[in-house]
Enzyme design. Structure first.
Site, PDB file in Angstrom:
ATOM      1  N   ARG A 150     -25.807  60.179  97.207  1.00 17.39           N
ATOM      2  CA  ARG A 150     -25.546  60.285  95.985  1.00 17.39           C
ATOM      3  C   ARG A 150     -26.938  59.765  94.815  1.00 17.39           C
ATOM      4  O   ARG A 150     -28.000  59.239  95.025  1.00 17.39           O
ATOM      5  CB  ARG A 150     -24.642  58.846  96.222  1.00 17.39           C
ATOM      6  CG  ARG A 150     -23.365  58.464  95.183  1.00 17.39           C
ATOM      7  CD  ARG A 150     -22.684  58.353  94.918  1.00 17.39           C
ATOM      8  NE  ARG A 150     -22.310  57.944  94.480  1.00 17.39           N
ATOM      9  CZ  ARG A 150     -20.554  58.788  93.659  1.00 17.39           C
ATOM     10  NH1 ARG A 150     -20.420  59.963  93.263  1.00 17.39           N
ATOM     11  NH2 ARG A 150     -19.734  58.109  93.414  1.00 17.39           N
ATOM     12  N   THR A 205     -15.247  67.787  91.301  1.00 18.84           N
ATOM     13  CA  THR A 205     -15.753  67.303  92.846  1.00 18.84           C
ATOM     14  C   THR A 205     -16.044  69.308  93.349  1.00 18.84           C
ATOM     15  O   THR A 205     -14.988  69.951  93.174  1.00 18.84           O
ATOM     16  CB  THR A 205     -16.008  66.360  93.973  1.00 18.84           C
ATOM     17  OG1 THR A 205     -16.285  65.167  93.258  1.00 18.84           O
ATOM     18  CG2 THR A 205     -16.234  66.832  95.026  1.00 18.84           C
ATOM     19  N   GLN A 215     -22.203  60.087  87.081  1.00 17.01           N
ATOM     20  CA  GLN A 215     -22.106  59.517  87.794  1.00 17.01           C
ATOM     21  C   GLN A 215     -22.103  57.957  87.976  1.00 17.01           C
ATOM     22  O   GLN A 215     -21.206  57.037  88.686  1.00 17.01           O
ATOM     23  CB  GLN A 215     -22.842  59.643  89.157  1.00 17.01           C
ATOM     24  CG  GLN A 215     -22.532  59.525  90.906  1.00 17.01           C
ATOM     25  CD  GLN A 215     -21.028  61.290  90.744  1.00 17.01           C
ATOM     26  OE1 GLN A 215     -19.944  61.169  90.441  1.00 17.01           O
ATOM     27  NE2 GLN A 215     -21.556  62.461  91.152  1.00 17.01           N
ATOM     28  N   ASP A 267     -19.420  56.101  88.097  1.00 12.71           N
ATOM     29  CA  ASP A 267     -18.266  55.723  89.033  1.00 12.71           C
ATOM     30  C   ASP A 267     -18.431  53.872  89.509  1.00 12.71           C
ATOM     31  O   ASP A 267     -17.753  53.611  90.457  1.00 12.71           O
ATOM     32  CB  ASP A 267     -18.641  56.693  90.335  1.00 12.71           C
ATOM     33  CG  ASP A 267     -17.791  57.568  90.032  1.00 12.71           C
ATOM     34  OD1 ASP A 267     -17.002  56.931  90.069  1.00 12.71           O
ATOM     35  OD2 ASP A 267     -18.127  57.611  91.843  1.00 12.71           O
ATOM     36  N   SER A 273     -17.962  55.477  95.782  1.00  8.97           N
ATOM     37  CA  SER A 273     -17.414  57.398  96.015  1.00  8.97           C
ATOM     38  C   SER A 273     -16.285  57.539  96.327  1.00  8.97           C
ATOM     39  O   SER A 273     -16.387  56.227  97.184  1.00  8.97           O
ATOM     40  CB  SER A 273     -18.479  58.047  96.309  1.00  8.97           C
ATOM     41  OG  SER A 273     -17.555  59.177  96.629  1.00  8.97           O
ATOM     42  N   GLY A 297     -11.499  65.668  94.157  1.00  9.11           N
ATOM     43  CA  GLY A 297     -10.106  64.685  94.024  1.00  9.11           C
ATOM     44  C   GLY A 297     -10.219  63.485  93.502  1.00  9.11           C
ATOM     45  O   GLY A 297      -8.766  62.271  93.394  1.00  9.11           O
ATOM     46  N   GLY A 298     -11.270  63.327  93.067  1.00  6.37           N
ATOM     47  CA  GLY A 298     -11.315  61.216  92.701  1.00  6.37           C
ATOM     48  C   GLY A 298     -11.145  60.796  93.852  1.00  6.37           C
ATOM     49  O   GLY A 298     -11.230  60.989  94.807  1.00  6.37           O
TER      50      GLY A 298
END
Length: 596
Positions: free
Chosen positions: A117, A411, A448, A451, A475, A498-499
């Protein structure tokens, strides 16, 4: 399977292009949190069987690269690396070496979780996505430009896993992607559709010159797109290892691009990139009926949320409510969405990067405690609860504010099993479609950091997922491996883009295969359903009107819209008295399965 507008299409045909949606307007019109990538068609798929090894990914060229590595005697991690490198080229809207990833790996003896990440810059603080008055900035301001770019993690993570499990030389894994970048690949219908849809990419001169013609129109379907810049980048990394990315020219180029954005510069420096470390963490594993299900730990929220959903559905036993003639039942949807509400409530309150923020009480164990989940399951009644409150696990010692992250990663997902008993599930992302819309050295940079929560505190206190220097944003990525509880054999590898809906997509496949005895392709193809602790979400045109009315009668606020998963799955099954692998790919995207 029920569908109001059947799209019985041959896999060999190009995916039809649906009318491109303006995402913010669509969300406003429907009240739905739309997926970060638009739907571009639905093509029924039959799945594939193999005896020795298998790989499934979101683009046929990427799957082919992974298959070549397995064919050459490679391990699952070798296949994953070759696949990811090609995805960087052919699916730049979804993932790439400018992004991050979570990887779950089993060598047949133990399960490991690798954390790739992204991290926040050393000079970032909780006000990164706030204006001078402390108010959250707009989504566009947050995402587009340099502000949202975190230190990429995918290459360091893959290098770490390769050192432990790889069988082929690092350099050999780059050959398919380098050749494709130099010789060119044909623009796919999905990539073309995303280019037509996106409103921001052409603002970046580098991306505009690459993705668009002199007339300003996106490269058409079938256009031979060459990327010599990426070929150069990949050659350097093939020769010099991940250090060539993190400690040399490429890192300096990324930092300069981020700092040089004309209207929204960011804080990421070459030193931030050089200091990035991938981490191995303890996977989140819990027993569900006859199986042990393992997922990614924080900063991913997927492993915990899915384990909570399964623990709740074990109490409420969803197994009797299997689809009838391919159609989901109202009771099955009710139980699944209520379990989701409870899990997402806890996720939103508690889960963040545990290097910075402790989980409640005794951590993961408190959130997965059987008595706690039994108490949570008792909240599910005949009527929908609408919105669930977060729970209070035993020995809880912390309380946090409510998260306001955008949490809409664009993603990709891949799965692989090898001839040596190894298997993996890997979810990989640049966050929004085409990330921060910044292209450098042939690849896209992530956004990113959006998020993280844009707010840093509320009346309940500081928000667990607020921005902090060096921290990893929460995430929903949910790479998942399932094992037989008795034999410890790998029986399923799955995951999805897909979030924040990823958690529901993956949980659907687990219920479909484990509880309803569907094969993995059938489970992937089931209508997407669930709740993220808001409306009950149903994939548009895929649930019978009578079932929708039954849900409404039970108090569900139903929203029907495109739930654009990109699931991949490989399962172990017995056919003709012999064990074999059977793989499935999502009919909603371009993915395929290959194996021998």
């Amino acid at each position: 399977m029920f569908r109001l507008k059947p799209l019985a299409l041959s896999l060999a045909l190009s995916l039809p292009l649906l009318a491109a949606l303006n995402a913010p307007a669509y969300a406003q019109r429907t009240g739905a949190d739309v997926a970060p990538e638009i739907a571009t068609g639905y093509a029924e798929k039959a799945g594939k069987s193999a005896q020795k090894f298998m790989v499934a990914a979101a683009n046929p060229l990427a799957t082919q690269a992974g298959y070549q590595m397995l064919k050459q005697g490679g391990a699952a991690i070798d296949a994953a690396i070759a696949t990811q490198l090609v995805l960087t080229l052919v699916e730049p809207q979804s993932s790439g070496i400018g992004g991050g990833s979570f990887l779950l790996y089993s060598d047949g003896k133990r399960v490991q979780s690798y954390d790739g990440r992204e991290t926040a810059p050393a000079t970032a603080d909780e006000h990164l996505f706030q204006d001078k008055d402390g108010k959250p900035v707009s989504r566009e301001t947050g995402v587009i430009g340099g502000r949202s770019v975190g230190a990429p993690g995918v290459l360091r993570m893959l290098e770490l896993a390769h050192k432990e499990h790889g069988k082929l030389p690092w350099k050999a894994l780059f050959a398919p992607a380098i050749k494709l970048a130099e010789d060119g690949f044909n623009v796919s219908p999905r990539l073309n559709a995303l280019l037509n849809w996106d409103r921001y990419l052409a603002r970046d001169p580098v991306a505009k010159a690459y993705f668009f013609g002199e007339d300003g129109k996106p490269r058409p379907v079938g256009y031979l797109l060459k990327n010599p810049e990426l070929a150069r980048t990949l050659r350097e990394i093939a020769d010099g290892g991940a250090d060539a990315f993190y400690k040399g020219r490429i890192a300096r180029d990324i930092a300069a691009k981020v700092a040089g954005h004309p209207t929204n510069p960011g804080k990421l420096t070459a030193a931030d990139i050089a200091g990035y470390q991938a981490k191995e963490r303890t996977p989140v594993c819990s027993d569900y009926k006859a199986w042990t299900v393992c997922g990614a730990p924080p900063p991913s929220s997927g492993g915990i949320a899915i384990a909570q959903m399964l623990g709740i559905l074990e109490v409420k036993d969803i197994s009797p409510y299997k689809p009838v003639n391919g159609m989901l039942t109202a009771e099955g949807i009710h139980l699944f969405s209520e379990a989701g509400r409870l899990a997402y409530a806890d996720r939103n309150r508690y889960v963040a990067d545990t290097d910075f923020v402790p989980l409640p009480g005794k951590g993961v164990a408190a959130l997965l405690d059987k008595d706690y989940l039994k108490q949570r399951a008792s909240l599910i009644g005949e009527k929908s609860m609408g919105r669930a409150n977060y729970g209070t696990p035993a020995t809880m010692q912390v309380a946090w504010g409510a998260d306001t992250a955008i949490d809409k990663p664009s993603t990709s997902h891949l799965v692989a099993v090898d001839a040596y008993g190894g298997g993996l599930s890997m979810t990989t992302s640049v966050e929004d479609a085409f990330g921060a819309r910044q292209m450098v050295d042939g690849f896209m940079l992530n956004n990113q950091l959006t998020d993280f929560s844009f707010d840093s505190q509320d009346e309940n206190g500081p928000i667990a997922n607020r921005v902090q220097a060096g921290k990893r944003p929460r995430s929903a990525m949910s790479p998942t491996l399932v094992f037989d509880k008795g034999t410890h054999k790998l029986v399923l590898a799955t995951g999805s883009p897909g979030g924040s809906a990823i958690i529901n997509y993956v949980a659907k496949v687990l219920v479909g295969t484990l509880d309803w005895q569907l094969d993995v392709q059938q489970a992937i193809s089931l209508p997407n359903i669930g709740s993220r602790n808001g409306p009950t979400e149903l994939e548009a045109g895929r649930v019978a009107p009578a079932v929708v009315e039954q849900l409404k009668a039970r108090g569900h606020q139903v929203r029907e819209f495109e739930l654009n998963s990109g699931l991949q799955g490989i399962q172990r099954r017995t056919a003709g008295g012999k064990e074999q692998w059977f793989g499935g790919a999502d009919p909603r995207r371009e993915g395929v399965v290959l194996g021998d």
